[in-house]
Design a protein around this motif. Structure first.
Motif, PDB file in Angstrom:
ATOM      1  N   PRO A 206       0.835  -1.206   0.000  1.00 45.91           N
ATOM      2  CA  PRO A 206       0.000   0.000   0.000  1.00 45.91           C
ATOM      3  C   PRO A 206       0.869   1.256   0.000  1.00 45.91           C
ATOM      4  O   PRO A 206       2.026   1.234   0.422  1.00 45.91           O
ATOM      5  N   ARG A 208       0.786   5.847   0.404  1.00 44.10           N
ATOM      6  CA  ARG A 208       0.116   7.052   0.917  1.00 44.10           C
ATOM      7  C   ARG A 208      -0.739   6.764   2.158  1.00 44.10           C
ATOM      8  O   ARG A 208      -1.917   7.129   2.229  1.00 44.10           O
ATOM      9  N   SER A 219      -6.181   5.743   6.323  1.00 47.52           N
ATOM     10  CA  SER A 219      -6.476   5.422   4.928  1.00 47.52           C
ATOM     11  C   SER A 219      -5.185   5.168   4.162  1.00 47.52           C
ATOM     12  O   SER A 219      -4.092   5.535   4.603  1.00 47.52           O
ATOM     13  N   TRP A 220      -5.311   4.535   2.993  1.00 49.91           N
ATOM     14  CA  TRP A 220      -4.158   4.216   2.154  1.00 49.91           C
ATOM     15  C   TRP A 220      -4.631   3.984   0.731  1.00 49.91           C
ATOM     16  O   TRP A 220      -5.820   3.815   0.464  1.00 49.91           O
ATOM     17  N   LEU A 221      -3.670   3.960  -0.189  1.00 44.94           N
ATOM     18  CA  LEU A 221      -3.970   3.620  -1.570  1.00 44.94           C
ATOM     19  C   LEU A 221      -3.575   2.175  -1.829  1.00 44.94           C
ATOM     20  O   LEU A 221      -2.523   1.719  -1.390  1.00 44.94           O
ATOM     21  N   ASN A 249      -9.975   0.509   1.659  1.00 46.81           N
ATOM     22  CA  ASN A 249      -8.769   1.326   1.794  1.00 46.81           C
ATOM     23  C   ASN A 249      -8.782   2.241   3.012  1.00 46.81           C
ATOM     24  O   ASN A 249      -8.110   3.283   3.025  1.00 46.81           O
TER      25      ASN A 249
END
Length: 284
Positions: A206, A208, A219-221, A249
């Protein structure tokens, strides 16, 4: 009697074949005493007399349901990870096995601040390679047998993940963990690793990772349909809170306070063996 002897020999041969069967994956969290019998710690005569040694215990643990890991200490104490830099050298632990021919991903969690030249190396070499530990008063270089594919890590006060790739030709090999240190003043934390994984293929990490304090959301991308593991480390209480099987996410985190610094870790769980590196961020 001849028939019985023949059957016995066949069974023995079959047993040896099963034991020598090539693996396509390997995972070690240092929790299983039976698995640890296959590891050689502090290899060689110099390993036995070194001030610094590899141990398995709580001081090297990191991750979900982890109670043990591999760590360097000058003491046979599962609660203390430290090292002595009165001399320089390297200390080796290894595990022999056979991997089927092919390309592999090597992944592990680690921590080590150390001096600029101190480092952890993890690599795959032929089983015939002599990987004995060494130390001395003079400067000792890194082991000459370290391959170009060795994964090198150093310079972190917090746990991180590292990964690399290597190829197996299908013959017996040796998974090697090395702590290399120079003569000088030790800089803690000492070397430790946990959650070693070897697998074919890859698993995307993952990116960001971000924490929103207004909504207590991390949160993440990444792949929105994938499953993720999340760890929250509180540096004030030294506690680690896991969130497993997270889909999507983002995840709402509970119980965060204003005390200390939090570190947030996210990894993708591609299957029971294959995970991505931990991506992480922090907040004060």
């Amino acid at each position: 009697m001849k028939k019985i002897t023949f059957i016995t020999l066949v069974l023995c041969v079959l047993t040896v074949m099963v034991q020598a069967q090539a693996l396509t994956s390997y995972k070690c969290d240092f929790e299983d005493p039976a698995e640890m019998q296959y590891w050689t710690m502090n290899a060689g005569a110099r390993g036995a007399t070194s001030d610094n040694k590899w141990y398995v215990g709580a001081a090297g643990s990191f991750g979900i349901n982890s109670t043990k890991g591999l760590y360097i200490s000058t003491l046979s104490d599962t609660t203390v990870a430290t090292y002595d830099a009165g001399k320089g050298g390297f200390i080796v632990a290894y595990r022999d096995m056979t991997l089927a021919a092919g390309s592999y991903t090597l992944m592990f969690d680690w921590i080590l601040k150390g001096n600029s030249a101190d480092a952890i190396y993890v690599c795959w070499v032929p089983q015939t390679t002599s990987v004995n530990s060494n130390y001395g008063n003079a400067t000792i270089g890194t082991p000459s047998w370290l391959p170009a594919t060795a994964v090198k890590t150093n310079g972190s006060y917090v746990w991180q993940s590292a990964s690399g790739t290597f190829a197996s030709n299908g013959t017996p090999g040796r998974l090697v963990v090395v702590f290399y240190y120079i003569k000088g003043t030790p800089v803690l934390p000492s070397a430790a690793i946990d959650n070693l994984e070897i697998f074919q293929g890859s698993c995307s990490t993952p990116t960001r990772v971000a924490y929103d304090g207004n909504t207590s959301t991390l949160s993440w991308l990444g792949n929105a349909t994938a499953t993720y593991d999340v760890l929250v480390y509180n540096s004030h209480t030294h506690s680690l809170t896991p969130y497993q099987g997270v889909t999507g996410n983002s995840v709402v985190l509970n119980g965060l306070t204003q005390e200390g610094m939090y570190y947030f870790y996210v990894r993708q769980a591609c299957d029971s063996i294959c995970h991505s590196d931990w991506a992480f961020t922090n907040k004060f």
